[in-house]
Design an enzyme around this catalytic site. Structure first.
Site, PDB file in Angstrom:
ATOM      1  N   HIS A  24      44.113  34.488  38.061  1.00 32.88           N
ATOM      2  CA  HIS A  24      44.303  35.939  38.212  1.00 32.88           C
ATOM      3  C   HIS A  24      44.809  36.555  36.914  1.00 32.88           C
ATOM      4  CE1 HIS A  24      45.718  39.629  40.460  1.00 32.88           C
ATOM      5  NE2 HIS A  24      46.520  39.671  39.407  1.00 32.88           N
ATOM      6  N   GLU A  25      45.874  35.977  36.365  1.00 23.09           N
ATOM      7  CA  GLU A  25      46.466  36.538  35.151  1.00 23.09           C
ATOM      8  C   GLU A  25      45.538  36.377  33.947  1.00 23.09           C
ATOM      9  OE1 GLU A  25      48.916  38.405  35.368  1.00 23.09           O
ATOM     10  OE2 GLU A  25      49.497  37.863  37.411  1.00 23.09           O
ATOM     11  N   HIS A  28      43.470  39.494  33.605  1.00 19.26           N
ATOM     12  CA  HIS A  28      44.178  40.565  32.900  1.00 19.26           C
ATOM     13  C   HIS A  28      44.255  40.270  31.401  1.00 19.26           C
ATOM     14  CE1 HIS A  28      45.245  42.544  36.566  1.00 19.26           C
ATOM     15  NE2 HIS A  28      46.110  41.629  36.977  1.00 19.26           N
TER      16      HIS A  28
END
Length: 433
Positions: A24-25, A28
């Site tokens: 997920h990170e 980003h």
């Protein structure tokens, strides 16, 4: 041995959880760097730093509590109206705003003025914030399609699992026959365990839902075409009306509700079968629909969750479940007396559902979630475009920091709900065995 398998199941889930958070990170991080935003930190977990290493301008690390993760981008919020980023008021709400603004600039270095998050065009900020949840969605789809199209899923087949000896209303919730109970139509017709029904009243049936619908809509004489020991056989059968569990129209049953419908008297056998791509798409669509509905219904689940946690009430099967509950479920799955491949496929499906939930939850248009930042960027784009159309002055960046008091309220609600789920998962967990 059971304890060892349980621990292994929990560890497998925790590793999958860390991978999901890191993935997920990474979404980003990669898009932020793509658009030239400086990212000082990339962390998996919260609390004390267990391990970290700096590469280039970013510190990569793992923290002690695997309950989430974050990347730190400079300039998440624009400066205040006076151009400053330090607190200037004794108002608690103003302090919240300016504290958040100050934190976004505390690692500002010379030359970073052009690398601030808020200076990027709204569409770029939307991509950066959407990339994290999107990575969870990609991982969920990869798991679902990979497992379903290779190993398969447990399905209710048209093969006969058991033949009911007598007529019993399902609402009576008993298995044993009583004196005077009439013989069930299936037993009277000579239906046997492992017979595979391929046609009903001469019409071909390929799946259980079609066969179930045909049976329930029929009362009176009919025929069953079965495959027994490699050869086809046609059995005449007379269906009778009986009280049966109400279906939800999707292969499941509505708890505690019954209807009168055509009945034969057998239970189908469950089988593991691989899905086609089209079937997988349909199944994903149903899971997403159910997950969205579950998210909408989340507030209504709180009273029952509270009673399960503190009043000893029975934990509902569709009750909200947190990381601890999911880890316990994975531990139970690892101890099931089923083939290892099936255990692994179930555990992977749990991880896939976890990632799908992360995607949907993070897309809620509320700060401090990713969806809140996306909503802020879209609102800024809208009002700037409206100003351009009507030839008004550019209103400038939308100051998301002004919403921080509301973000703290939302975060507080999330924390309280998380603690409630944690207590319920510990004292009254959902079990699959």
């Amino acid at each position: 041995m059971t304890l060892v398998l349980n621990v292994i199941g929990v560890l497998v889930f925790m590793v999958g959880l860390l991978i999901s958070i890191a993935w997920h990170e990474l979404g980003h991080l990669s898009t932020a760097k793509l658009f030239g935003i400086r990212v000082p930190q990339y962390m998996v977990g919260f609390g004390r730093t267990v391990w970290s290493r700096k590469k280039g301008e970013t510190e990569y690390g793992i923290k002690a509590i695997p309950m989430g993760g974050y990347i730190r981008m400079i300039g998440m919020f624009p400066p205040g109206e006076d151009g400053k980023v330090t607190a200037r008021s004794t108002s608690p709400f103003r302090s919240m705003i300016e504290d958040a603004r100050s934190a976004a600039y505390e690692e500002l270095r010379p030359g970073d003025e052009t690398r601030l998050f808020y200076t990027r065009k709204p569409w770029k900020r939307v991509i950066v914030m959407f990339a994290g949840p999107f990575m969870n969605l990609v991982l969920a789809m990869a798991i679902f399609f990979g497992v379903w199209m290779t190993f398969g899923v447990s399905q209710t087949s048209t093969a006969v699992g058991t033949v009911v000896p007598c007529v019993i209303k399902q609402g009576e919730k008993r298995d044993a026959c009583k004196d005077g109970d009439p013989v069930a139509p299936a037993k009277a017709a000579g239906l046997r365990v492992d017979d595979r029904i391929i046609a009903f009243n001469g019409r071909k049936v390929d799946d259980w839902s079609t066969l179930q619908k045909s049976i329930r809509e029929t009362v009176g004489p009919a025929t069953l075409t079965v495959v027994r020991d490699g050869s086809e056989k046609t059995l005449p059968v007379t269906l009778i009306p009986n009280e049966v569990a109400k279906t939800d129209g999707r292969g499941g049953y509505v708890k505690g509700q019954y209807v009168t419908a055509g009945w034969i008297g057998f239970t189908p056998k469950g089988e593991i079968a691989a899905l086609t791509f089209g079937q997988s798409v349909d199944r994903v669509g149903q899971i997403v629909e159910d997950s969205v509905q579950g998210l909408v219904n989340l507030p209504s689940k709180v009273p029952a969750l509270w009673n399960a946690a503190f009043n000893g009430a029975e934990r509902e099967p569709d009750s909200p479940m947190g990381i601890v509950g999911a880890a316990r479920i994975n531990g139970e799955i690892a101890t099931l007396d089923i083939p290892g491949e099936e255990r692994m496929s179930i555990m992977l499906n749990v991880l896939g559902m976890f990632n799908l939930s992360l995607f949907l939850f993070n897309m809620l248009p509320l700060l401090p979630l990713d969806g809140g930042h996306i909503a802020g960027a879209l609102w800024e784009s809208l009002r700037r475009n409206v100003a351009r159309i009507f030839r008004r002055a550019d209103p400038g960046p939308f100051d998301v920091a002004k919403l921080m008091p509301a973000a703290y309220v939302v975060a507080g609600v999330f924390v309280c709900f998380t603690l409630l789920v944690l207590v319920a998962d510990v004292v009254n967990p959902i079990k699959i065995t």
